[in-house]
Design an enzyme around this catalytic site. Structure first.
Site, mmCIF file in Angstrom:
data_model
loop_
_atom_site.group_PDB
_atom_site.id
_atom_site.type_symbol
_atom_site.label_atom_id
_atom_site.label_comp_id
_atom_site.label_asym_id
_atom_site.label_seq_id
_atom_site.Cartn_x
_atom_site.Cartn_y
_atom_site.Cartn_z
ATOM 1 N N LYS A 87 0.851 -1.188 0.000
ATOM 2 C CA LYS A 87 0.000 0.000 0.000
ATOM 3 C C LYS A 87 0.889 1.241 0.000
ATOM 4 O O LYS A 87 1.721 1.421 0.900
ATOM 5 C CB LYS A 87 -0.879 -0.047 1.250
HETATM 6 C C1 E4P Z 1 -8.425 1.507 3.821
HETATM 7 O O1 E4P Z 1 -7.582 1.088 3.117
HETATM 8 C C2 E4P Z 1 -8.324 2.810 4.508
HETATM 9 O O2 E4P Z 1 -7.127 2.903 5.184
HETATM 10 C C3 E4P Z 1 -9.484 2.982 5.429
HETATM 11 O O3 E4P Z 1 -10.664 2.539 4.778
HETATM 12 C C4 E4P Z 1 -9.623 4.373 5.980
HETATM 13 O O4 E4P Z 1 -10.842 4.454 6.685
HETATM 14 P P1 E4P Z 1 -11.161 5.629 7.721
HETATM 15 O O5 E4P Z 1 -11.341 6.885 6.958
HETATM 16 O O6 E4P Z 1 -12.437 5.190 8.381
HETATM 17 O O7 E4P Z 1 -10.000 5.695 8.666
#
Ligand code: E4P
Length: 218
Positions: A87
């Site tokens: 990522k």
């Molecule tokens: C996923 O890859 C993201 O890191 C995540 O969905 C972020 O979500 P949030 O905005 O609820 O922290």
């Protein structure tokens, strides 16, 4: 549409996996910290455990923000297991690293995406997945779901192969709308996905079926 559970909690991952509908896992540094996983070695071990638990892709986020650091960390993460997806944040060195990983057979998830322009850059750099953050866009009174639709339209017109991973999902309504808008994957906590189960007519109908069965068998 694939379902990834957005957590670093092993209990939550196991529970989602046991339902038989889980296609993968996404994590981020905040989710790892929430589970109390600290220190690079422990973080790598935790990714190994998650990757062993599920058949699908597991997104593991780099901490480095410079090209060399992202590449070094990404290679180390990718070495953990074949289902690890690296990522990478949507920054200039991140785009360069996405291209590097594409050219070297390492799959990626481009994260922290908030605009269609960023989505075009990530697709051109060969990201495997693109993570637009719906909830965080809604938080600032913009249209998170509109962005998913816009990216889906652009990707279809341009023939980009990057999969749209609707992230930062806050409700079951978000999931249904993301499916309708053309997302390939949704990622959310298990509680939001379980919200899809709920309908008052299901509860009322089941109660009546069971009551009628009891009457007929008493
Ligand atoms: C996923 O890859 C993201 O890191 C995540 O969905 C972020 O979500 P949030 O905005 O609820 O922290």
């Amino acid at each position: 549409m694939k379902f990834f559970v957005d957590t670093a909690s092993l209990d939550q991952i196991q529970e989602a996996n046991d339902l038989g509908i889980l296609d993968g896992v996404t994590t981020n540094p905040s989710l790892m910290a929430k589970e109390g996983i600290t220190g690079q070695d422990n973080i790598y071990k935790h990714y190994q455990t998650i990757a062993d638990m599920v058949d699908g892709d597991v997104s593991a986020e780099v901490i480095a923000t410079d090209f060399e650091g992202i590449v070094e960390e990404g290679k180390r993460l990718a070495d953990i297991a074949p289902n690890i997806v690296v990522k990478v944040p949507m920054i200039k060195d991140g785009v360069k690293a996405l291209s590097y990983f594409r050219d070297n057979g390492i799959r990626t998830n481009c994260t922290l995406v908030f605009s269609a322009g960023q989505a075009i850059l990530a697709a051109k750099a060969g990201a495997t997945y693109l993570s637009p953050f719906i909830g965080r866009i809604d938080d600032i009174n913009w249209d998170g779901m509109g962005l998913i639709g816009q990216i889906a339209e652009i990707y279809a017109i341009q023939g980009y192969e990057t999969e749209i991973l609707a992230a930062s999902i806050r409700s079951s309504k978000h999931i249904v709308e993301a499916a309708q808008a053309g997302a390939d994957v949704f990622t959310c906590p298990l509680s939001a996905a379980m919200g899809l189960l709920k309908h008052p007519l299901t509860d009322i109908g089941l109660e009546k079926f069971l009551a009628d069965h009891r009457k007929g068998n008493s």
